[in-house]
Scaffold this motif. Structure first.
Motif, PDB file in Angstrom:
ATOM      1  N   ALA A   1       7.707   1.476  -0.282  1.00  0.00           N
ATOM      2  CA  ALA A   1       7.858   0.175   0.375  1.00  0.00           C
ATOM      3  C   ALA A   1       9.007  -0.639  -0.207  1.00  0.00           C
ATOM      4  O   ALA A   1       9.428  -1.633   0.376  1.00  0.00           O
ATOM      5  N   SER A   2       9.532  -0.203  -1.346  1.00  0.00           N
ATOM      6  CA  SER A   2      10.508  -1.025  -2.082  1.00  0.00           C
ATOM      7  C   SER A   2      11.924  -0.814  -1.556  1.00  0.00           C
ATOM      8  O   SER A   2      12.217   0.186  -0.885  1.00  0.00           O
TER       9      SER A   2
ATOM     10  N   LEU B   1       1.469  -3.205  -4.255  1.00  0.00           N
ATOM     11  CA  LEU B   1       2.451  -3.987  -3.482  1.00  0.00           C
ATOM     12  C   LEU B   1       2.490  -5.428  -3.996  1.00  0.00           C
ATOM     13  O   LEU B   1       3.554  -6.020  -4.156  1.00  0.00           O
TER      14      LEU B   1
ATOM     15  N   CYS C   1       0.099  -9.944   0.768  1.00  0.00           N
ATOM     16  CA  CYS C   1      -0.597  -8.879   1.500  1.00  0.00           C
ATOM     17  C   CYS C   1      -1.614  -9.446   2.481  1.00  0.00           C
ATOM     18  O   CYS C   1      -2.345 -10.386   2.153  1.00  0.00           O
TER      19      CYS C   1
ATOM     20  N   LEU D   1       9.439  -6.835  -4.359  1.00  0.00           N
ATOM     21  CA  LEU D   1       9.036  -7.144  -2.976  1.00  0.00           C
ATOM     22  C   LEU D   1       8.779  -8.640  -2.817  1.00  0.00           C
ATOM     23  O   LEU D   1       8.069  -9.051  -1.888  1.00  0.00           O
TER      24      LEU D   1
ATOM     25  N   ALA E   1       3.821   1.852  -3.004  1.00  0.00           N
ATOM     26  CA  ALA E   1       4.643   0.686  -3.338  1.00  0.00           C
ATOM     27  C   ALA E   1       6.110   1.078  -3.530  1.00  0.00           C
ATOM     28  O   ALA E   1       7.012   0.351  -3.111  1.00  0.00           O
TER      29      ALA E   1
ATOM     30  N   ALA F   1       4.793  -8.672  -3.268  1.00  0.00           N
ATOM     31  CA  ALA F   1       4.519  -8.852  -1.829  1.00  0.00           C
ATOM     32  C   ALA F   1       3.272  -9.694  -1.595  1.00  0.00           C
ATOM     33  O   ALA F   1       2.323  -9.645  -2.371  1.00  0.00           O
TER      34      ALA F   1
ATOM     35  N   SER G   1      -3.255   0.434  -2.788  1.00  0.00           N
ATOM     36  CA  SER G   1      -1.865   0.241  -2.342  1.00  0.00           C
ATOM     37  C   SER G   1      -1.528  -1.245  -2.312  1.00  0.00           C
ATOM     38  O   SER G   1      -0.447  -1.658  -2.770  1.00  0.00           O
TER      39      SER G   1
ATOM     40  N   ALA H   1       3.215  -7.711   3.573  1.00  0.00           N
ATOM     41  CA  ALA H   1       2.710  -6.368   3.894  1.00  0.00           C
ATOM     42  C   ALA H   1       1.366  -6.476   4.609  1.00  0.00           C
ATOM     43  O   ALA H   1       0.484  -7.215   4.157  1.00  0.00           O
TER      44      ALA H   1
ATOM     45  N   ILE I   1       6.286  -4.816   5.826  1.00  0.00           N
ATOM     46  CA  ILE I   1       5.697  -3.545   5.379  1.00  0.00           C
ATOM     47  C   ILE I   1       4.381  -3.352   6.111  1.00  0.00           C
ATOM     48  O   ILE I   1       3.559  -4.278   6.174  1.00  0.00           O
TER      49      ILE I   1
END
Ligand SMILES: NC(=O)c1ccc[n+]([C@@H]2O[C@H](COP(=O)([O-])OP(=O)(O)OC[C@H]3O[C@@H](n4cnc5c(N)ncnc54)[C@H](OP(=O)(O)O)[C@@H]3O)[C@@H](O)[C@H]2O)c1
Length: 261
Positions: free
Chosen positions: A239-240, A27, A34, A5, A236, A32, A23, A10, A87
């Protein structure tokens, strides 16, 4: 399998602790950046500081109370004015426990605002950016009560069904754009919410909360409660990039507890 990510942002709601934070942690581990939302600023600060930054991720938080949807709308607008959100994890505190017959009408309205109206406002704000960037993942943290109602959670059972149907409808509308919408259903994961349910159920039955915890544990085929990181890992994955063809599903993370398919 493409799980990275890196370069994705996100927004994770209800993320000062518990499953939202778990979460966000997973992520972030996939790369990611966040943005955490919740009410408790001190916990949010600590939560942001706990996220992985080894790939240059930049994390941030906004204080937001989901019982005030107009303010949540203004907050998410400020976020998307500044950057693309790839995300969105929709999540907030669970409604109070108790039998449905005893619930006040206002409790349903409050839970509907926190869980359906806020999801809607957040989603409306992030979808234009998801369409523009060609990447979108919208994930709801709900409950296994979507499949089988849970005793003594009258308001929660009712609202969770509404969220699941909202999500399936949204999944169908957004599928042509490659934006996926999925629900992850926690069974019994070791967070403050679970502890408060043991306590409330114990008080209602006049037995120690430890007794309730043991009864619940024995109902789980895996004979143990779930670790929040095991839940975050499912979020996660959805979300990928690897989960790009999965949309409109309810994924229980419950050690086999839900007695239905
Ligand atoms: N843990 C489980 O086993 C389990 C099982 C089934 C369903 N669930 C559901 O999954 C969701 C997450 O559970 P959890 O175990 O992570 O709960 P938790 O540990 O109590 O955490 C809830 C999170 O939501 C935030 N929150 C609560 N009320 C809020 C509000 N009005 N506005 C904004 N944020 C709010 C809290 O932060 P602040 O207090 O800082 O706002 C916190 O970050 C809940 O809906 C819960 O009912 C959990």
């Amino acid at each position: 399998m493409k799980l990275s990510l890196t370069g994705k942002t996100a927004v994770v709601c209800g993320a000062s602790q518990g499953l939202g934070l778990a979460s966000a942690r997973e992520l972030a581990l996939l790369g990611a950046s966040c943005i955490l939302l919740a009410r408790n600023e001190k916990l949010l600060e600590t939560a942001v500081a706990s996220l992985d930054t080894s790939q240059g991720q930049q994390h941030n938080y906004y204080v937001a109370d989901f019982s005030e949807p107009a303010k949540v709308k203004a907050t998410i607008q400020a976020i998307v004015d500044d950057q693309f959100v790839h995300i969105l994890v929709n999540n907030s505190g669970g409604p109070s426990s108790g039998p449905i017959l005893a619930a006040e009408g206002g409790a349903f309205l409050k839970a509907f605002e926190m869980h359906v109206v806020c999801n809607q406002l957040l989603t409306q704000a992030v979808v234009p950016g998801m369409k523009a960037t060609g990447y979108g993942r919208i994930i709801q943290i709900i409950s296994t009560s979507v499949k089988v109602p849970i005793k003594n959670l009258g308001v929660s059972n009712t609202i969770r069904a509404a969220v699941a149907n909202w999500a399936k409808t949204m999944a169908n509308e957004l599928a042509p754009f490659g934006i996926t919408v999925n629900n992850v259903l926690p069974g019994a994961m070791t967070t403050d919410r679970l502890k408060s349910l043991f306590k409330a159920t114990g008080e209602a039955r006049g037995v120690p909360e430890e007794t309730i915890a043991e009864e619940w544990r024995q109902e789980i085929p895996m004979q143990r409660f779930g670790d929040p990181s095991e839940f975050g890992a499912a979020v996660a994955f959805l979300a990928s990039p690897a989960a790009g063809y999965i949309t409109g599903i309810n994924l229980p993370v419950d050690g086999g507890k839900t007695p239905s398919l």
